[in-house]
Design a protein around this motif. Sequence first.
Motif, PDB file in Angstrom:
ATOM      1  N   GLY A  30       0.516  -1.409   0.176  1.00 42.21           N
ATOM      2  CA  GLY A  30       0.195   0.025  -0.212  1.00 42.21           C
ATOM      3  C   GLY A  30       0.827   1.359  -0.201  1.00 42.21           C
ATOM      4  N   GLY A  31       2.241   1.426   0.105  1.00 45.67           N
ATOM      5  CA  GLY A  31       3.004   2.490   0.008  1.00 45.67           C
ATOM      6  C   GLY A  31       3.120   3.124   1.277  1.00 45.67           C
ATOM      7  N   ILE A  32       4.062   3.936   1.356  1.00 45.47           N
ATOM      8  CA  ILE A  32       4.216   4.854   2.694  1.00 45.47           C
ATOM      9  C   ILE A  32       4.490   6.247   2.211  1.00 45.47           C
ATOM     10  CG2 ILE A  32       5.501   3.036   3.857  1.00 45.47           C
ATOM     11  CD1 ILE A  32       8.155   4.163   3.630  1.00 45.47           C
ATOM     12  N   PRO A  33       4.267   6.958   2.952  1.00 42.99           N
ATOM     13  CA  PRO A  33       4.505   8.709   2.673  1.00 42.99           C
ATOM     14  C   PRO A  33       5.955   8.858   2.369  1.00 42.99           C
ATOM     15  CG  PRO A  33       3.076   8.549   4.661  1.00 42.99           C
ATOM     16  CD  PRO A  33       3.770   7.009   4.580  1.00 42.99           C
ATOM     17  N   ALA A  34       6.283  10.067   1.652  1.00 37.53           N
ATOM     18  CA  ALA A  34       7.547  10.246   1.496  1.00 37.53           C
ATOM     19  C   ALA A  34       7.975  11.236   2.579  1.00 37.53           C
ATOM     20  CB  ALA A  34       7.650  11.413   0.256  1.00 37.53           C
ATOM     21  N   GLY A  35       9.353  11.116   2.733  1.00 35.83           N
ATOM     22  CA  GLY A  35       9.947  12.106   3.902  1.00 35.83           C
ATOM     23  C   GLY A  35      10.687  11.143   4.945  1.00 35.83           C
ATOM     24  N   ARG A  36      10.988  11.679   5.957  1.00 33.66           N
ATOM     25  CA  ARG A  36      11.464  11.176   7.093  1.00 33.66           C
ATOM     26  C   ARG A  36      10.196  10.657   8.119  1.00 33.66           C
ATOM     27  NH1 ARG A  36      15.980  13.883  10.321  1.00 33.66           N
ATOM     28  NH2 ARG A  36      16.567  11.648  10.481  1.00 33.66           N
ATOM     29  N   LEU A  37      10.386   9.181   8.390  1.00 31.72           N
ATOM     30  CA  LEU A  37       8.959   8.655   9.079  1.00 31.72           C
ATOM     31  C   LEU A  37       9.634   7.921  10.235  1.00 31.72           C
ATOM     32  CD1 LEU A  37       7.443   7.169   5.999  1.00 31.72           C
ATOM     33  CD2 LEU A  37       6.751   9.474   6.968  1.00 31.72           C
ATOM     34  N   LYS A  38       8.609   7.893  11.292  1.00 30.52           N
ATOM     35  CA  LYS A  38       9.099   7.448  12.570  1.00 30.52           C
ATOM     36  C   LYS A  38       7.670   6.787  13.362  1.00 30.52           C
ATOM     37  CE  LYS A  38      10.802   9.969  16.096  1.00 30.52           C
ATOM     38  NZ  LYS A  38      11.858  10.462  16.749  1.00 30.52           N
ATOM     39  N   PRO A  39       7.492   5.669  13.483  1.00 32.68           N
ATOM     40  CA  PRO A  39       6.605   5.068  14.395  1.00 32.68           C
ATOM     41  C   PRO A  39       6.770   5.387  15.864  1.00 32.68           C
ATOM     42  CG  PRO A  39       7.658   3.184  13.712  1.00 32.68           C
ATOM     43  CD  PRO A  39       8.425   4.353  12.963  1.00 32.68           C
ATOM     44  N   LEU A  40       6.069   6.354  16.566  1.00 33.20           N
ATOM     45  CA  LEU A  40       6.276   6.560  17.794  1.00 33.20           C
ATOM     46  C   LEU A  40       5.633   5.362  18.736  1.00 33.20           C
ATOM     47  CD1 LEU A  40       5.488  10.378  17.737  1.00 33.20           C
ATOM     48  CD2 LEU A  40       7.671   9.156  17.475  1.00 33.20           C
ATOM     49  N   ASP A  41       4.622   4.634  18.386  1.00 34.62           N
ATOM     50  CA  ASP A  41       4.225   3.711  19.533  1.00 34.62           C
ATOM     51  C   ASP A  41       4.053   2.064  18.795  1.00 34.62           C
ATOM     52  OD1 ASP A  41       3.208   3.227  21.992  1.00 34.62           O
ATOM     53  OD2 ASP A  41       1.120   2.908  20.946  1.00 34.62           O
ATOM     54  N   HIS A  42       4.761   2.017  17.848  1.00 32.62           N
ATOM     55  CA  HIS A  42       4.426   0.764  17.069  1.00 32.62           C
ATOM     56  C   HIS A  42       5.820   0.178  16.569  1.00 32.62           C
ATOM     57  CE1 HIS A  42       0.238   2.139  16.558  1.00 32.62           C
ATOM     58  NE2 HIS A  42      -0.028   0.651  16.555  1.00 32.62           N
ATOM     59  N   GLY A  43       5.797  -1.356  16.964  1.00 34.81           N
ATOM     60  CA  GLY A  43       7.033  -2.153  16.245  1.00 34.81           C
ATOM     61  C   GLY A  43       6.396  -2.725  14.985  1.00 34.81           C
ATOM     62  N   ILE A  44       6.856  -2.983  13.742  1.00 38.88           N
ATOM     63  CA  ILE A  44       6.219  -3.700  12.586  1.00 38.88           C
ATOM     64  C   ILE A  44       7.300  -4.879  12.178  1.00 38.88           C
ATOM     65  CG2 ILE A  44       5.738  -2.905  10.480  1.00 38.88           C
ATOM     66  CD1 ILE A  44       5.886  -0.194  11.124  1.00 38.88           C
ATOM     67  N   VAL A  45       6.706  -6.037  12.026  1.00 37.94           N
ATOM     68  CA  VAL A  45       7.287  -7.099  11.476  1.00 37.94           C
ATOM     69  C   VAL A  45       6.905  -6.934   9.882  1.00 37.94           C
ATOM     70  CG1 VAL A  45       7.503  -9.655  11.302  1.00 37.94           C
ATOM     71  CG2 VAL A  45       7.136  -8.447  13.474  1.00 37.94           C
ATOM     72  N   ILE A  46       8.053  -6.996   9.137  1.00 39.37           N
ATOM     73  CA  ILE A  46       7.559  -6.743   7.702  1.00 39.37           C
ATOM     74  C   ILE A  46       8.423  -7.966   6.961  1.00 39.37           C
ATOM     75  CG2 ILE A  46       8.340  -5.761   5.407  1.00 39.37           C
ATOM     76  CD1 ILE A  46       8.420  -3.135   7.390  1.00 39.37           C
ATOM     77  N   ILE A  47       7.506  -8.747   6.181  1.00 39.36           N
ATOM     78  CA  ILE A  47       7.947  -9.958   5.513  1.00 39.36           C
ATOM     79  C   ILE A  47       7.863  -9.651   4.014  1.00 39.36           C
ATOM     80  CG2 ILE A  47       7.721 -12.366   4.825  1.00 39.36           C
ATOM     81  CD1 ILE A  47       7.196 -12.936   7.789  1.00 39.36           C
TER      82      ILE A  47
END
Length: 302
Positions: A30-47
């Motif tokens: 689904g894509g991610i926004p451009a720029g510098r991104l930081k999840p403040l409250d989540h961990g993410i497992v990506i496969i």
Amino acid sequence: MEIVDLKPRKGAGTLRIGDSDDLVLMENFGGIPAGRLKPLDHGIVIICTAGAAQFEYDGLTVQLGKGDLFLFMAHSVVEKFMSSPDFNCRQVWFSRSAMWNMNMFTKSSLADLLPLKQNPKVALSASDVALFETYFQQLSHHMRNSSLVLYPDIVRSIVSTYLLEVLSVLRRGERKVVAESGDNSQNNNGLHGKKLAERFIQLVEQSDGRIRRVDEFAQMLHVTPKYLSKLLMDTMNRKPSVMVHFFTLKAIENRLRFTDMTMQQIADDLRFPSASFFGKYFKEHSGMTPLEYRMKFHDSGK
């Protein structure tokens, strides 16, 4: 450049328990926004399931290909994202609260996450891919069938096991990296710094939210606050204060969710100067008042 808080998207291709963002499954990229991104409250497992991608993760260049697993830890910055047209991946987002409640780290300290910060990617074997696919299908099934009895508890149980499997393959990958590199750091200053960082995290965890001054921890470790700050930035790319707030919130959330302590009792227990100061601290770092947080979970029956 401003750093934008990265949050799980809503809509098609996402699954969650009710309206909560504590646990979110994404079946497609689904894509991610451009720029510098930081999840403040989540961990993410990506496969990664198809194609390839490249990005910078806290300054480290990461390349993902089909069959790669990547653990994106909260408060890490991703930028310069690029991907092939056919890139796709599955993602499991889990909040700090969800992680604590599943007791992922009952048998180990979060100091054990230090190597994962340094080696967040691993190439999965064919059997690993099949295993994680089974978990994902189980999660999808239960999150699509909210009428099932105890379905939130079933989902959390599956996610808890899923995340332990993730930690297992990442640690296996870490040992492989060390073996292939012939790392002989057992006797150098790098290991000393790592052990000191681990000891700091253990002390913060053991304080259970009652000590919030970095200089007090530095004194326990017999180093200066400045040295401790540099050490944590070098080993984890984190300020000591971030880790202190992280564990303080854990202590507060546990008391709000699993005890009947009043706000004044919690403030006294965690050595805040007043209930008012305690409330302001929690809202500043969580985005809601202690009462709002407690009601959120009590009303939902979590």
